[in-house]
Design an enzyme around this catalytic site. Structure first.
Site, PDB file in Angstrom:
ATOM      1  N   HIS A  29       0.829  -1.204   0.000  1.00 10.98           N
ATOM      2  CA  HIS A  29       0.000   0.000   0.000  1.00 10.98           C
ATOM      3  C   HIS A  29       0.870   1.264   0.000  1.00 10.98           C
ATOM      4  O   HIS A  29       0.624   2.208  -0.747  1.00 10.98           O
ATOM      5  CB  HIS A  29      -0.930   0.011   1.216  1.00 10.98           C
ATOM      6  CG  HIS A  29      -1.739   1.267   1.325  1.00 10.98           C
ATOM      7  ND1 HIS A  29      -1.313   2.365   2.041  1.00 10.98           N
ATOM      8  CD2 HIS A  29      -2.915   1.616   0.760  1.00 10.98           C
ATOM      9  CE1 HIS A  29      -2.195   3.332   1.929  1.00 10.98           C
ATOM     10  NE2 HIS A  29      -3.184   2.904   1.159  1.00 10.98           N
ATOM     11  N   ARG A  78      30.479  -2.565 -16.846  1.00 16.17           N
ATOM     12  CA  ARG A  78      31.614  -3.013 -16.035  1.00 16.17           C
ATOM     13  C   ARG A  78      31.217  -4.227 -15.182  1.00 16.17           C
ATOM     14  O   ARG A  78      30.497  -4.093 -14.199  1.00 16.17           O
ATOM     15  CB  ARG A  78      32.098  -1.875 -15.137  1.00 16.17           C
ATOM     16  CG  ARG A  78      32.578  -0.646 -15.892  1.00 16.17           C
ATOM     17  CD  ARG A  78      33.026   0.437 -14.925  1.00 16.17           C
ATOM     18  NE  ARG A  78      33.496   1.640 -15.611  1.00 16.17           N
ATOM     19  CZ  ARG A  78      32.724   2.661 -15.944  1.00 16.17           C
ATOM     20  NH1 ARG A  78      31.423   2.624 -15.649  1.00 16.17           N
ATOM     21  NH2 ARG A  78      33.217   3.707 -16.560  1.00 16.17           N
ATOM     22  N   ARG A  98      32.403  -5.712 -20.447  1.00 11.62           N
ATOM     23  CA  ARG A  98      33.844  -5.895 -20.230  1.00 11.62           C
ATOM     24  C   ARG A  98      34.055  -6.965 -19.164  1.00 11.62           C
ATOM     25  O   ARG A  98      33.508  -6.855 -18.053  1.00 11.62           O
ATOM     26  CB  ARG A  98      34.475  -4.574 -19.798  1.00 11.62           C
ATOM     27  CG  ARG A  98      36.002  -4.639 -19.719  1.00 11.62           C
ATOM     28  CD  ARG A  98      36.576  -3.285 -19.383  1.00 11.62           C
ATOM     29  NE  ARG A  98      36.271  -2.879 -18.020  1.00 11.62           N
ATOM     30  CZ  ARG A  98      36.500  -1.656 -17.517  1.00 11.62           C
ATOM     31  NH1 ARG A  98      37.022  -0.730 -18.287  1.00 11.62           N
ATOM     32  NH2 ARG A  98      36.204  -1.372 -16.279  1.00 11.62           N
ATOM     33  N   GLY A 140      39.772   3.003 -24.532  1.00 11.39           N
ATOM     34  CA  GLY A 140      39.750   3.425 -23.136  1.00 11.39           C
ATOM     35  C   GLY A 140      40.710   4.601 -23.000  1.00 11.39           C
ATOM     36  O   GLY A 140      41.907   4.409 -22.770  1.00 11.39           O
ATOM     37  N   SER A 141      40.185   5.799 -23.163  1.00 18.05           N
ATOM     38  CA  SER A 141      41.070   6.964 -23.307  1.00 18.05           C
ATOM     39  C   SER A 141      41.831   7.286 -22.030  1.00 18.05           C
ATOM     40  O   SER A 141      42.921   7.878 -22.091  1.00 18.05           O
ATOM     41  CB  SER A 141      40.277   8.185 -23.768  1.00 18.05           C
ATOM     42  OG  SER A 141      39.191   8.451 -22.905  1.00 18.05           O
ATOM     43  N   ASN A 142      41.308   6.908 -20.880  1.00 18.55           N
ATOM     44  CA  ASN A 142      42.044   7.202 -19.643  1.00 18.55           C
ATOM     45  C   ASN A 142      43.352   6.426 -19.581  1.00 18.55           C
ATOM     46  O   ASN A 142      44.430   6.995 -19.371  1.00 18.55           O
ATOM     47  CB  ASN A 142      41.179   6.863 -18.419  1.00 18.55           C
ATOM     48  CG  ASN A 142      40.080   7.875 -18.198  1.00 18.55           C
ATOM     49  OD1 ASN A 142      40.161   8.997 -18.690  1.00 18.55           O
ATOM     50  ND2 ASN A 142      39.054   7.494 -17.472  1.00 18.55           N
ATOM     51  N   CYS A 197      34.951   5.012 -24.797  1.00 19.41           N
ATOM     52  CA  CYS A 197      34.147   5.017 -23.561  1.00 19.41           C
ATOM     53  C   CYS A 197      34.794   5.859 -22.468  1.00 19.41           C
ATOM     54  O   CYS A 197      34.621   5.591 -21.282  1.00 19.41           O
ATOM     55  CB  CYS A 197      33.908   3.595 -23.066  1.00 19.41           C
ATOM     56  SG  CYS A 197      35.401   2.595 -22.884  1.00 19.41           S
TER      57      CYS A 197
END
Length: 801
Positions: A424, A514, A582, A705-707, A755
């Protein structure tokens, strides 16, 4: 006034009713008749019964001469001369003191005898439910406004229960609700449904929605289940099991698309009592609390019924079901339109909330709605203290029922000890647009009146109560305002519990899911500790693992099942678009933090470039753990049907390593190209760029994965405060790497996306990616609109050149 209905029948059999008969027998009963008439042939079982008509109600009113008295009492209240409680009590007394007209009583008794005869039981046990002629409309739920009486047996007991049903049309909550919704009290009649009882007291029952009750995601069925009769689930006095089923795959009988199974504690169950008290609550056994109420085939059967009912009615539906413990048959006992999300345009603007500067977590429970608020607690122990509620407070209580609605309207949020998503408290909170956190089990114990807290339903399926006043930011997203786009914009998602919140975004899929988020939050145990439990020496870890894995055939099965279902929710949110998953990319220090993990992980000086990603998957140290990850993906794709899942391998240093990983995957039943399986590789190491052509021979696509690529190209620790100024994803060297791998991927016919965070923060970087010809850009959901606008601008600029 309602007494001159289209028919003067006093009673109608369910099978003689259809959904157009709301004016005669109300929403519940017309719906039951509709299902028996139209859906029985499609296998949907509905217990038989009959309904008294609106004409019978007005006949009772006029035979007892109470029509004018009722109108006068209601008018006095509306004019402010009496209280709601006084008015309700006085009108109910008129009904309870009334006598049944002989023809009405005889019609009810005759129909009851016929129902008993057809069931082959003398004095059949029946459920007696109220069905108001204004209820169960698409924009008004009337949830729990009138009474239900279960396990009623015998003609006199039935007539008495019917009289009480009539009186319940004027409970305080029903009067208040009609007034708020603008219904004329003297134009609403009550029909009574008398339905053969399903012996769910010997099994279980619950509620089912053909739509996600929080996000409005229309591709799932939500089922709540508890032991015994269903009132405990409806009223929220028990924490039920919850099952989520993916609708688009229900017609494929080769798969089992059950996305989630959450076991509730189900501490009590309602069973049959005696004539003086037809039902009573008793504690459940330890075995009942530890078991699921429904089997997988039963969950699927109910979900298919829910889809059939939804299709027939043409709108999302709210249904009640019951299982007979004698025959083991399932039944639908009620169906009505869902009243919150069915009224919303899926392309309309919606709000998202970000909660920052949070205090410590005080308690959690299933979240209702998706908002977050701050405020002061007002703890109400029981209904006798309702007058003590302070306006604009956060209501904290054990559970609510319809008597609580007036103060719920004055609250800014609601927190309960008991109840699930179909309780409820949950239903009314949705209708009122209030965030609620239900089924916490301990809120009334931990929280106190006057305490400042933050109630957050903005973080997925779990609602969090934080200490103190957090900072809340509200963002408005308008999907319909986004221009068409060539470059695919995808989402970075990790939390399965929050995936459905973003279904309205026109995303091209999930560019990065992830796996480690599911492992650390839903599983919590190191996979090698499950494979080699006997090697563990830590007694605390062993006890935790034994507790978490209880009920599974083997400990590794726990990992596989939890991981597959967590990933399934992510895949479902974007189905049939791709969801790129991944494989685990924990670093050794992070793996060591999992339960039992410390005994299986080496100590490393620099885990960031150590034993991580692909190197683990074929190593004797982790190969058996990776096998569990593969088993989960195989279950996800082949058993659950989520063939839109794409696998991605992180931190793959060499082409030879790529071959080894693909061999290990094949050994575990995941062969690239088989059953449509695609395998991508993360492009985050300069070697992935330098040998992009060779990697393209092994994989179906790349995700930049640019980092990490920036870190390893520039030789800069991305976490170093001293070197923060040097870490730049737009450095010419990094951009050269990115442009080259995009060119090679396109030449080799391989998909390539990115990403990282840079496209979200820098419009010029988004333009660079578009100019390079990237296929997709994957961003966090809250950046989706901004990045889409950046990309649209870049595409338009390119067309002008």
């Amino acid at each position: 006034m309602g007494d001159k209905s289209a028919t003067h029948d006093l009673v109608r059999k369910f099978e003689d009713l259809e959904r157009g008969d709301v004016a005669i027998v109300g929403g519940k009963n017309s719906s039951l008749g509709e299902m028996i008439q139209q859906l029985s042939a499609k296998g949907i079982a509905v217990p038989g019964g009959f309904a008294t008509t609106a004409y019978a109600y007005w006949h009772y009113v006029d035979s007892n001469g109470i029509r004018e008295k009722m109108a006068s009492l209601v008018a006095e209240w509306q004019e402010g001369r009496t209280t709601l409680a006084e008015t309700g009590h006085s009108v109910r007394k008129l009904f309870l003191r009334g006598r049944w007209p002989e023809d009405a009583a005889e019609s009810i008794k005759t129909s009851y005898r016929e129902l008993s005869r057809r069931a082959g039981v003398e004095n059949l046990s029946v459920a007696v439910r109220s069905s108001a002629t204004a209820e169960d409309l698409p924009d008004a739920s009337f949830a729990g406004q009138q009474e239900t009486f279960l396990n009623i047996s015998g003609e006199n007991a039935l007539l008495d229960a019917c009289r009480k049903c009539y009186a319940s049309l004027f409970t305080d909550r029903a009067i208040s609700y009609r007034q708020t919704k603008g219904f004329d009290h003297m134009s609403v009649a009550l029909s009574i449904g008398v339905q053969r009882m399903v012996r769910s007291d010997l099994s279980g029952s619950g509620v089912m929605f053909s739509i996600d009750t929080e996000s409005g995601f229309d591709k799932v069925v939500i089922i709540n289940a508890a032991w015994g009769l269903g009132e405990n689930v409806v009223q929220g006095t028990v924490n039920p099991d919850e099952y989520q089923v993916f609708k688009p795959l229900l017609n494929n009988h080769a798969v089992v698309p059950i996305l989630a199974k959450t076991r509730g504690d189900k501490s009590i169950k309602m069973v049959y009592g005696n004539k003086a008290m037809p039902t009573r609550n008793v504690p459940t056994s330890k075995a009942e609390r530890a078991a699921f109420v429904l089997t997988d085939p039963e969950i699927l059967q109910l979900a298919r019924w829910g889809c059939t009912i939804e299709k027939h009615y043409g709108c999302p539906m709210d249904m009640e079901w019951a299982k007979d413990g004698v025959t083991n048959e399932l039944f639908i006992v009620q169906a009505r339109p869902e009243t919150v999300h069915s009224q919303r345009d899926p392309l309309a603007a919606f709000h998202t909330y970000t909660v920052e500067n949070k205090g410590r977590i005080l308690t959690t429970g299933p979240s209702i709605g998706d908002a977050a608020v701050t405020g002061r607690v007002c703890l109400i122990e029981s209904a006798t203290d309702l007058d003590k509620f302070i306006d604009n407070s956060i209501l904290v209580t054990r559970s609510t029922d319809p008597d609580w609605v007036p103060i719920m309207k004055r609250a800014v949020a609601i927190i309960t000890d008991q109840g699930g998503r179909t309780s409820h408290a949950a239903i009314v909170s949705r209708e009122l647009g209030l965030p609620a956190i239900v089924g916490t089990s301990n809120a009334t114990f931990l929280l106190h009146t006057g305490q400042d807290i933050t109630a957050s339903c903005a973080e997925g399926d779990t609602g969090y109560v934080y200490e103190g006043i957090a900072s809340i930011t509200t963002n408005t997203i308008e999907p319909s305002a986004l221009a068409p786009i060539r470059t695919s914009i995808m989402l970075n998602l990790a939390d399965p519990a929050a995936a459905y919140r973003w279904w309205r975004l026109p995303a091209a899929g999930i560019g990065l899911a992830r796996m480690e988020f599911v492992v650390s939050n839903a599983i919590r145990i190191h996979p090698m500790a499950l494979v080699h439990f006997d090697r563990l020496t830590d007694p605390v870890a062993k006890a935790q693992i034994a507790l978490l894995t209880a009920g599974y055939p083997t400990m590794p099965d726990y990992f596989v099942d939890k991981l597959a279902r967590g990933l399934a929710a992510l895949c479902a949110a974007v189905h049939p678009k791709p969801a790129i998953i991944r494989m685990s990319d924990f670093k050794t220090n992070e793996y060591a933090g999992l339960i039992g993990g410390a005994e299986f992980e080496p100590q490393e000086e620099n885990p960031m470039i150590g034993f991580r990603g692909a190197s683990r998957y074929y190593s004797p140290r982790y190969k058996e753990g990776f096998a569990l990850e593969c088993r989960a993906i195989k279950k996800l794709r082949e058993e659950m049907g989520m063939t839109n899942a794409v696998v991605m391998i992180p931190f793959c240093r060499t082409v030879q390593e790529a071959k080894k990983v693909l061999e290990v995957m094949a050994e575990n039943g995941l062969r690239r190209g088989e059953n449509g399986l695609q395998v991508y590789v993360m492009c985050e190491i300069p070697a992935n760029v330098i040998l992009a052509g060779e990697f393209a021979d092994e994989f179906d696509g790349f995700s930049i994965g640019s980092n990490d690529l920036t870190q390893l190209t520039l030789g800069v620790d991305r976490d170093s405060g001293e070197l923060a100024d040097l870490f730049d994803e737009q450095d010419e060297a990094v951009k050269w790497m990115i442009s080259r791998v995009i060119r090679v991927a396109r030449e080799r016919g391989r998909k390539i996306g990115i990403c990282g965070q840079a496209p979200s923060d820098h419009p010029e970087f988004a333009r660079f990616l578009v100019e390079c010809g990237i296929d997709s850009i994957s961003v966090s959901p809250d950046s989706f609109v901004a990045v889409t606008k950046h990309v649209v601008a870049a595409e338009e600029a390119g067309e002008k050149q």
